[in-house]
Design a protein around this motif. Structure first.
Motif, PDB file in Angstrom:
ATOM      1  N   VAL A 107       0.857  -1.185   0.000  1.00 27.97           N
ATOM      2  CA  VAL A 107       0.000   0.000   0.000  1.00 27.97           C
ATOM      3  C   VAL A 107       0.895   1.238   0.000  1.00 27.97           C
ATOM      4  CG1 VAL A 107      -1.829   1.243   1.200  1.00 27.97           C
ATOM      5  CG2 VAL A 107      -1.768  -1.251   1.283  1.00 27.97           C
ATOM      6  N   THR A 108       0.710   2.082  -1.003  1.00 27.63           N
ATOM      7  CA  THR A 108       1.570   3.246  -1.154  1.00 27.63           C
ATOM      8  C   THR A 108       0.725   4.464  -1.513  1.00 27.63           C
ATOM      9  OG1 THR A 108       3.621   4.016  -2.193  1.00 27.63           O
ATOM     10  CG2 THR A 108       2.053   2.858  -3.611  1.00 27.63           C
ATOM     11  N   ASP A 109       1.383   5.590  -1.766  1.00 32.04           N
ATOM     12  CA  ASP A 109       0.663   6.814  -2.124  1.00 32.04           C
ATOM     13  C   ASP A 109       0.368   6.853  -3.615  1.00 32.04           C
ATOM     14  OD1 ASP A 109       0.853   7.551   0.509  1.00 32.04           O
ATOM     15  OD2 ASP A 109       2.449   9.026   0.194  1.00 32.04           O
ATOM     16  N   ASP A 110      -0.803   7.375  -3.956  1.00 39.80           N
ATOM     17  CA  ASP A 110      -1.189   7.610  -5.348  1.00 39.80           C
ATOM     18  C   ASP A 110      -1.076   9.117  -5.574  1.00 39.80           C
ATOM     19  OD1 ASP A 110      -3.359   8.144  -7.557  1.00 39.80           O
ATOM     20  OD2 ASP A 110      -2.947   6.011  -7.682  1.00 39.80           O
ATOM     21  N   GLY A 162      -0.099   4.405 -14.037  1.00 38.75           N
ATOM     22  CA  GLY A 162       0.083   4.111 -15.459  1.00 38.75           C
ATOM     23  C   GLY A 162       1.129   4.975 -16.128  1.00 38.75           C
ATOM     24  N   HIS A 163       0.707   5.739 -17.133  1.00 30.44           N
ATOM     25  CA  HIS A 163       1.619   6.560 -17.937  1.00 30.44           C
ATOM     26  C   HIS A 163       1.994   7.877 -17.253  1.00 30.44           C
ATOM     27  CE1 HIS A 163      -2.333   8.246 -18.492  1.00 30.44           C
ATOM     28  NE2 HIS A 163      -1.779   9.351 -18.963  1.00 30.44           N
ATOM     29  N   GLU A 164       1.308   8.234 -16.172  1.00 28.56           N
ATOM     30  CA  GLU A 164       1.526   9.545 -15.549  1.00 28.56           C
ATOM     31  C   GLU A 164       2.950   9.687 -15.022  1.00 28.56           C
ATOM     32  OE1 GLU A 164      -3.027  10.568 -14.045  1.00 28.56           O
ATOM     33  OE2 GLU A 164      -1.508   9.989 -12.576  1.00 28.56           O
ATOM     34  N   ASN A 165       3.470  10.902 -15.078  1.00 30.35           N
ATOM     35  CA  ASN A 165       4.850  11.156 -14.642  1.00 30.35           C
ATOM     36  C   ASN A 165       4.917  12.196 -13.530  1.00 30.35           C
ATOM     37  OD1 ASN A 165       4.215  13.426 -16.071  1.00 30.35           O
ATOM     38  ND2 ASN A 165       5.749  13.131 -17.680  1.00 30.35           N
ATOM     39  N   TYR A 166       3.889  12.233 -12.698  1.00 35.79           N
ATOM     40  CA  TYR A 166       3.861  13.164 -11.575  1.00 35.79           C
ATOM     41  C   TYR A 166       3.053  12.567 -10.434  1.00 35.79           C
ATOM     42  CZ  TYR A 166      -0.980  14.093 -12.808  1.00 35.79           C
ATOM     43  OH  TYR A 166      -2.313  13.941 -13.066  1.00 35.79           O
ATOM     44  N   GLN A 167       3.195  13.176  -9.261  1.00 40.82           N
ATOM     45  CA  GLN A 167       2.418  12.771  -8.093  1.00 40.82           C
ATOM     46  C   GLN A 167       1.973  14.041  -7.373  1.00 40.82           C
ATOM     47  OE1 GLN A 167       4.576   9.972  -5.685  1.00 40.82           O
ATOM     48  NE2 GLN A 167       2.736   9.007  -4.886  1.00 40.82           N
ATOM     49  N   ILE A 174       5.326  16.365  -7.442  1.00 38.38           N
ATOM     50  CA  ILE A 174       6.674  15.835  -7.678  1.00 38.38           C
ATOM     51  C   ILE A 174       6.714  15.033  -8.982  1.00 38.38           C
ATOM     52  CG2 ILE A 174       7.194  15.777  -5.215  1.00 38.38           C
ATOM     53  CD1 ILE A 174       6.797  12.749  -5.280  1.00 38.38           C
ATOM     54  N   SER A 175       7.870  15.029  -9.611  1.00 38.82           N
ATOM     55  CA  SER A 175       8.063  14.245 -10.832  1.00 38.82           C
ATOM     56  C   SER A 175       8.368  12.803 -10.455  1.00 38.82           C
ATOM     57  CB  SER A 175       9.223  14.817 -11.657  1.00 38.82           C
ATOM     58  OG  SER A 175       8.911  16.116 -12.103  1.00 38.82           O
ATOM     59  N   ILE A 176       7.590  11.877 -10.980  1.00 39.28           N
ATOM     60  CA  ILE A 176       7.812  10.451 -10.709  1.00 39.28           C
ATOM     61  C   ILE A 176       7.154   9.633 -11.810  1.00 39.28           C
ATOM     62  CG2 ILE A 176       5.748  10.306  -9.233  1.00 39.28           C
ATOM     63  CD1 ILE A 176       7.259   8.207  -7.542  1.00 39.28           C
ATOM     64  N   SER A 177       7.836   8.587 -12.219  1.00 44.14           N
ATOM     65  CA  SER A 177       7.324   7.707 -13.269  1.00 44.14           C
ATOM     66  C   SER A 177       7.528   6.263 -12.838  1.00 44.14           C
ATOM     67  CB  SER A 177       8.061   7.977 -14.582  1.00 44.14           C
ATOM     68  OG  SER A 177       7.872   6.920 -15.491  1.00 44.14           O
TER      69      SER A 177
END
Length: 208
Positions: A107-110, A162-167, A174-177
């Motif tokens: 279980v993590t952050d979305d 999925g394809h998203e590159n941010y949170q 923040i940038s994340i992929s």
């Protein structure tokens, strides 16, 4: 299975628009998977497969997990969370689906947005009691942990982004992929060999 259904409907739609069948067949060879939709990002030497999928609703999550089960019939580890300030009822539903179909759950952050991410994870975990779950808020760490703990032939599904590159954390984005994180992770050959030996040893014991 849902990709086959989507493709079948696309073919029917093309036929109804009177497109030439030869042209339809030639185009089929060029079709690529949609980024972030049941997207196989990496396959490790010990046959561990890591998929990402945009599924962030109960229906979508159940469909993608069932599709993986039908295709591979392997153990599934799931990395997922739920967005903040959105449909609160789906948290319990997604947790119950994860508990029903997955051997390990991370279980993590979305996208918590302005809602407390710890609170969101706690609401999910309340419905995971009795299952093998891990509470890791940092998404990158959760993905790394899932891959490092995977056994041979295991399927890892990273769901929600999925394809998203941010949170989205509300006051900061923040940038994340997910795909970039997965591609950077290496598994030590000695670790792979040891896991393989443990897997074979345990399989022999279970089959006795």
């Amino acid at each position: 299975s849902f990709q086959i259904k989507n493709l079948s409907m696309a073919i029917l739609a093309a036929q109804l628009c009177n497109l030439n069948q030869i042209k339809i067949d030639s185009v089929l060879k060029k079709i690529k998977n949609v980024d972030g939709r049941l997207d196989l990002i990496k396959k490790y030497p010990n046959n561990i497969r890591v998929f990402i999928d945009y599924a962030h609703t109960p229906d979508a999550l159940q469909k993608v997990i069932k599709s993986i089960k039908n295709s591979f019939n392997n153990k599934i580890s799931l990395v997922f969370g739920c967005g903040g300030e959105r449909d609160f009822k789906k948290r319990s539903l997604m947790a119950k689906i994860a508990k029903s179909f997955c051997e390990k759950i991370y279980v993590t952050d979305d996208n918590p947005r302005k809602e407390d991410p710890k609170k969101i994870r706690k609401e999910i975990i309340n419905y995971l009691k009795g299952s093998n779950y891990f509470n890791i808020g940092n998404r990158s760490k959760a993905i790394k942990e899932a891959i490092s703990k995977a056994e041979p032939n295991e399927i890892i599904l990273i769901a929600g982004k999925g394809h998203e590159n941010y949170q989205d954390y509300g006051n900061k984005v923040i940038s994340i992929s997910d795909s970039k994180i997965i591609k950077k992770i290496r598994i030590n050959k000695k670790t792979i060999s040891q896991k393989r030996q443990n897997y074979l040893f345990n399989s022999k014991i279970l089959n006795k």
